[in-house]
Design a protein around this motif. Structure first.
Motif, PDB file in Angstrom:
ATOM      1  N   TYR A  62     -28.632  -2.195  28.375  1.00 27.98           N
ATOM      2  CA  TYR A  62     -27.185  -2.109  28.162  1.00 27.98           C
ATOM      3  C   TYR A  62     -26.627  -0.848  28.822  1.00 27.98           C
ATOM      4  O   TYR A  62     -25.590  -0.886  29.473  1.00 27.98           O
ATOM      5  CB  TYR A  62     -26.840  -2.115  26.667  1.00 27.98           C
ATOM      6  N   GLU A  66     -24.017  -0.759  31.985  1.00 29.72           N
ATOM      7  CA  GLU A  66     -22.759  -0.019  31.854  1.00 29.72           C
ATOM      8  C   GLU A  66     -22.621   1.031  32.967  1.00 29.72           C
ATOM      9  O   GLU A  66     -21.555   1.181  33.568  1.00 29.72           O
ATOM     10  CB  GLU A  66     -22.711   0.642  30.474  1.00 29.72           C
ATOM     11  N   VAL A  89     -24.870 -12.306  19.492  1.00 32.60           N
ATOM     12  CA  VAL A  89     -24.235 -10.991  19.516  1.00 32.60           C
ATOM     13  C   VAL A  89     -24.795 -10.134  20.655  1.00 32.60           C
ATOM     14  O   VAL A  89     -24.056  -9.405  21.307  1.00 32.60           O
ATOM     15  CB  VAL A  89     -24.336 -10.286  18.135  1.00 32.60           C
ATOM     16  N   GLU A  90     -26.115 -10.239  20.927  1.00 34.17           N
ATOM     17  CA  GLU A  90     -26.702  -9.487  22.041  1.00 34.17           C
ATOM     18  C   GLU A  90     -26.184 -10.009  23.381  1.00 34.17           C
ATOM     19  O   GLU A  90     -25.906  -9.244  24.291  1.00 34.17           O
ATOM     20  CB  GLU A  90     -28.235  -9.555  22.020  1.00 34.17           C
ATOM     21  N   GLU A  92     -23.338 -11.527  23.925  1.00 36.41           N
ATOM     22  CA  GLU A  92     -21.940 -11.113  24.057  1.00 36.41           C
ATOM     23  C   GLU A  92     -21.831  -9.648  24.462  1.00 36.41           C
ATOM     24  O   GLU A  92     -20.991  -9.287  25.273  1.00 36.41           O
ATOM     25  CB  GLU A  92     -21.179 -11.364  22.743  1.00 36.41           C
ATOM     26  N   LYS A  93     -22.699  -8.805  23.901  1.00 41.46           N
ATOM     27  CA  LYS A  93     -22.684  -7.381  24.255  1.00 41.46           C
ATOM     28  C   LYS A  93     -23.021  -7.196  25.730  1.00 41.46           C
ATOM     29  O   LYS A  93     -22.342  -6.458  26.443  1.00 41.46           O
ATOM     30  CB  LYS A  93     -23.675  -6.599  23.389  1.00 41.46           C
ATOM     31  N   ALA A  96     -20.151  -8.425  27.803  1.00 39.66           N
ATOM     32  CA  ALA A  96     -18.998  -7.529  27.648  1.00 39.66           C
ATOM     33  C   ALA A  96     -19.180  -6.247  28.466  1.00 39.66           C
ATOM     34  O   ALA A  96     -18.206  -5.670  28.950  1.00 39.66           O
ATOM     35  CB  ALA A  96     -18.784  -7.185  26.170  1.00 39.66           C
ATOM     36  N   LEU A  97     -20.425  -5.807  28.632  1.00 37.77           N
ATOM     37  CA  LEU A  97     -20.690  -4.594  29.411  1.00 37.77           C
ATOM     38  C   LEU A  97     -20.717  -4.860  30.914  1.00 37.77           C
ATOM     39  O   LEU A  97     -20.874  -3.938  31.700  1.00 37.77           O
ATOM     40  CB  LEU A  97     -22.016  -3.958  28.968  1.00 37.77           C
TER      41      LEU A  97
END
Length: 128
Positions: A62, A66, A89-90, A92-93, A96-97
Motif C-alpha cells: 500500500y 501510494e 476492504v483490502e 478497496e484500499k 483507492a490508493l
C-alpha cells in the motif's frame, strides 16, 4: 523496446514463478524483495507495470503504491496488487490508493497474464 515489468514480492518462489511467466510472455523483468527496494528500482528505471505484493517487510505494498502514485515522474506506471488478503476492504484500499487492479493469491497464471496484457493495451499472443 520490450515492455518492462517489476515484480515486488518477499517470497522467492512467487518471484521465480512470476519471472518465468512474464519472460515467457516476452516481457523484460526485474524484481525487488521489499517495499524500499521496490521504490529504489522504480526510481532507477521506470517500469511499465508493477506486480506488487501487499504484505512485505520494510514498506508494505500500500505504501509503495501510494508513493508511486504521488510521483509525477512515474505517471503511467500500471500497478497490479497481489495479495493473500482477499477481503473486499483490502481490495478497496488498494484501488483507492491507485492500484489499477487487484489479484488475490493463489491466482490463475492465465488470468494474470490476461490482466497484464489488458492493462498494457496488448493483444494476447494466444488471442485471449
Amino acid at each position: 523496446m520490450p515492455v518492462e515489468i517489476l515484480i515486488v514480492d518477499d517470497a522467492p518462489n512467487i518471484v521465480l514463478s512470476l519471472e518465468f511467466l512474464m519472460k515467457k510472455e516476452g516481457f523484460s523483468v526485474r524484481s525487488a524483495s521489499d517495499g524500499e527496494e521496490a521504490l529504489r528500482a522504480v526510481a532507477e528505471k521506470k517500469p511499465d507495470l508493477v506486480l506488487l505484493d501487499v504484505m512485505m517487510p520494510k514498506r508494505n505494498g500500500y505504501d509503495v503504491c501510494e508513493a508511486i502514485r504521488a510521483d509525477p515522474a512515474l505517471h503511467g506506471v500500471r500497478i497490479i496488487m497481489l495479495t493473500a488478503k482477499g477481503r473486499e476492504v483490502e481490495q478497496e484500499k488498494g484501488l483507492a490508493l491507485g492500484a489499477d487492479d487487484y489479484v488475490t493469491k493463489p491466482f490463475s497464471t492465465r488470468e494474470l497474464v490476461v490482466k497484464v496484457r489488458t492493462l498494457l493495451g496488448l493483444q494476447s499472443e494466444s488471442g485471449v
